[in-house]
Structure formats: C-alpha cells, structure tokens
Scaffold this active site. Structure first.
Site, short mmCIF file in Angstrom:
data_model
loop_
_atom_site.label_atom_id
_atom_site.label_comp_id
_atom_site.label_asym_id
_atom_site.label_seq_id
_atom_site.Cartn_x
_atom_site.Cartn_y
_atom_site.Cartn_z
N GLY A 17 33.42 103.13 28.51
CA GLY A 17 34.04 103.71 29.70
C GLY A 17 34.81 104.99 29.38
O GLY A 17 35.00 105.36 28.22
N SER A 20 38.58 104.61 27.22
CA SER A 20 38.57 104.47 25.76
C SER A 20 37.96 105.70 25.09
O SER A 20 38.31 106.04 23.96
CB SER A 20 37.81 103.21 25.35
OG SER A 20 36.50 103.17 25.88
N MET A 39 32.81 96.16 20.92
CA MET A 39 32.70 94.72 20.73
C MET A 39 31.56 94.16 21.58
O MET A 39 31.53 94.36 22.79
CB MET A 39 34.02 94.05 21.11
CG MET A 39 35.17 94.42 20.21
SD MET A 39 36.76 93.76 20.81
CE MET A 39 37.07 94.88 22.18
N CYS A 108 41.11 87.46 26.92
CA CYS A 108 40.28 88.41 26.17
C CYS A 108 41.15 89.39 25.40
O CYS A 108 40.90 89.67 24.22
CB CYS A 108 39.35 89.15 27.12
SG CYS A 108 38.17 90.23 26.27
N CYS A 205 34.14 90.36 33.59
CA CYS A 205 32.97 90.99 32.98
C CYS A 205 31.78 90.06 32.89
O CYS A 205 30.63 90.49 33.07
CB CYS A 205 33.32 91.55 31.60
SG CYS A 205 33.78 90.31 30.36
#
Length: 361
Positions: A17, A20, A39, A108, A205
């Site tokens: 995205g 980041s 990841m 997460c 997600c």
C-alpha cells in the site's frame, strides 16, 4: 527522528500500500540503511476460494517489490502463514464461538506485525521495525516509551496498537505520524510510486467481503444450532440462525417482524439465546476490562480520570479507571455508552497519549 541516535538499520513492513511505501522512502531520506519486507499471511486455501482485494494478495507483494526496486532497497517476503492462522484466525473464530466480538487487527499487530516481525528483525540485526501506521511515539518524562495518536485524527491507528510493549516501542518507528493521508499520497506521487492512489484495504483482510458468519462456517466446517430470540423479560420473539451470526447493537438482519425496533443486547451462550432490547436499553455506564497492557505507566495503583475509546470507529469519552488488579480495571463513564461489546478493545487516553488498553469482558 533525532532520538534514534546512531542506530541506522531499519526494516520496513511493506504491505504493497501507499502508506508503507512512503514510510520506506522517508527512512531512506533520513539516512537509514533500509530493507523492505512483506509478510505472507495467508493464501486462498484459508477460505477455500479465491480471495481478492486483501492485503496479502500476489498483486500486493508485487506492488511492494516494485516500490522497493524503485527505491533501490532489498525486498524480502516472510512466510508467517502458520503464525497468522494460530494467533489471529483461530483466536477470531474461538472468540465468536464464545459469544464475543473480536478485533483481529489488534491480534495481527500484537502477535505478527510486531512480536513476530520484531523477532525476525533481531535475527537480521536490524535496529528498528518501521510501519506505515498513523501514530507517533516518544519518550515521556518518566522514561517510558509513549504511543500517541497520529496528527491526522481521521486516520489515527493508536487504538489497534495499544498492546505494544516498551521494548517494541523502543525499536519501532512510525514515519507517518505527523502527516495527513493526502500528504502521504502526494509524496508517493512525487516519487512516481505506482500505488500512490491505491485504495485503502477495508474490512478484515481474510474476510474481505465482510461476511464473518460464512467465513466461520466455512473455516470450521461446523453447524451452529438455531435458538431463541428473547426479550429482556424472557418473551420468545422468534428463532435465530446461530449465535455467531450476531453482534451487540445489531438491528438489521434479524429476520423478525417486530412491532418496534429491537437490537441485540446480549448473547446467552449456555442457553443459546439472543437477547433483544430497545435502543435505550443498550446503554451502560461501566465495563470491566481485562488483559490490560500499560504504556504510559507501569501500573495503575489509584483511580484515574481519562478518556476511553471502546470501538475503533468512535470517539473517546470521559471516564474513570478503577484498578482491580495489575491487568484489570473497571471503567466508569461520565455519560452512558451504547452497546459496549465484550471482546472489543477499550483504549485509555490522556489527550493524545495512550495510557494503555485491554479487552472488554
């Protein structure tokens, strides 16, 4: 970023995205020796069908790699699928089966994006883990590492990071904390990033269509028995299709013809019943919070006036914290709160500073 001294090795968690990606650029700009990592958290087998529009798709990996190549930094993909399944997905399903409403994004961040990734950073001799979260960090007058809201309140993500430990905060950098989302996109466009106008990921997600009930049924292979809808007085109002199908405060999708609007107030696990109530009956002035992680203080020994947020999408409201144990508090709100939901997080604030947070019992 002057407080980070001479330690200049940074590992940037790159999801593909825009946030980041810009975080990686800003680290390079500050002179950090930077690598990018993506990841791999799950694949289509998790749901038994092709998953689109998630943060872990092949296209997202390619977007992250493209930005890393443009920046001239190394890029790695880490397979954390087993950890993600056990620490996030299984906990999500287990919570729903117990009548709770979990927030898997918190798990997460807690178990994967920081704990697991921090361990990998240590193995690779990296000084810091860097993410694109809209939060800020600093060191307080008492020497504790602080987590603070991002300046862009509309994008602030401090609520989902309340579980960060002192060690994790000491080795984390959040370059976007003082930027707005639009400023981030403008930086990405100026650098020619292909994802400069990429849409933000929505929903969970691994359940991108938002159908939690169908995901849980497919994932577990279980049938969840029907039961009774009842009023707060015990009157049977109809038949529900399984407790996992409902959340506290829900009105739509009950499948009932009622003389007045009723909402889910509570789920009775032992009796397999869903208790419905009028909207005014959903309000309460207190809640107990467990598994508290303290950030701004090492422990709460006395009552404390602060503000508390009990849902990611809402504002925080004035309350008093009353310590019950080292990791448990009772929250007493000045004004009643609507639909306080077991399983969700309660996060405590002193202005922009996160005091701590935990899980609503």
């Amino acid at each position: 970023m002057t407080r980070f001294g001479e330690n200049k090795k940074a590992m940037v968690a790159m999801s593909g995205g825009v946030d980041s990606s810009v975080a990686a650029f800003l680290m390079l700009k500050e002179g950090f020796e930077t690598i990018g990592v993506t990841m791999k958290l799950f694949d289509d087998d998790l749901l038994g069908k092709e998953i689109e529009s998630s943060c872990c798709s092949l296209s997202d990996v390619e977007d992250a790699r493209s930005v890393a190549n443009r920046l001239g930094i190394k890029h790695y993909v880490f397979n954390f699928q087993d950890d993600f399944r056990s620490c996030v997905v299984d906990r999500f399903v287990d919570a729903y089966e117990k009548g709770l409403t979990p927030n898997p994004c918190i798990d997460c961040n807690r178990f994967i994006k920081f704990k697991r990734l921090m361990h990998r950073a240590h193995e690779l001799e990296q000084d810091y883990v860097v993410t694109g979260h809209y939060v800020r960090s600093d060191v307080g007058a008492n020497g504790r590492h602080l987590l603070m809201r991002g300046l862009d309140r509309s994008k602030d993500q401090s609520y989902v990071l309340y579980s960060l430990t002192q060690d994790e905060l000491a080795h984390s950098i959040f370059p976007l904390g003082e930027l707005t989302k639009e400023e981030t996109r403008e930086i990405a466009e100026a650098q020619g990033f292909l994802n400069a106008r990429k849409k933000d990921s929505q929903d969970i997600c691994f359940v991108p269509d938002g159908d939690y009930e169908e995901f849980i049924r497919s994932y577990t292979g279980k049938e969840y028995p029907e039961g009774e809808f009842v009023s707060v007085s015990g009157e049977v109002l109809g038949t529900h299709k399984g407790l996992i199908s409902y959340t506290i405060g829900q009105r739509k999708g009950l499948g009932l013809a009622l003389p007045e609007p009723l909402y889910v107030k509570e789920k009775d696990i032992e009796g397999n019943r869903v208790i419905l109530a009028r909207n005014d009956e959903l309000y309460s002035k207190s809640a107990e919070v467990m598994d508290v992680n303290w950030i701004a203080v090492s422990e709460l020994k006395n009552d404390l006036e602060c503000t508390v947020k009990v849902r990611y999408s809402q504002s925080d409201h004035a309350a008093r914290l009353i310590p019950l144990s080292a990791t448990e508090v009772r929250v007493e709100f000045v004004e009643p709160e609507r639909a306080i939901t077991p399983g969700q997080a309660a996060v405590f604030y002193d202005g922009d500073i996160v005091i701590g947070g935990g899980t609503i019992r």
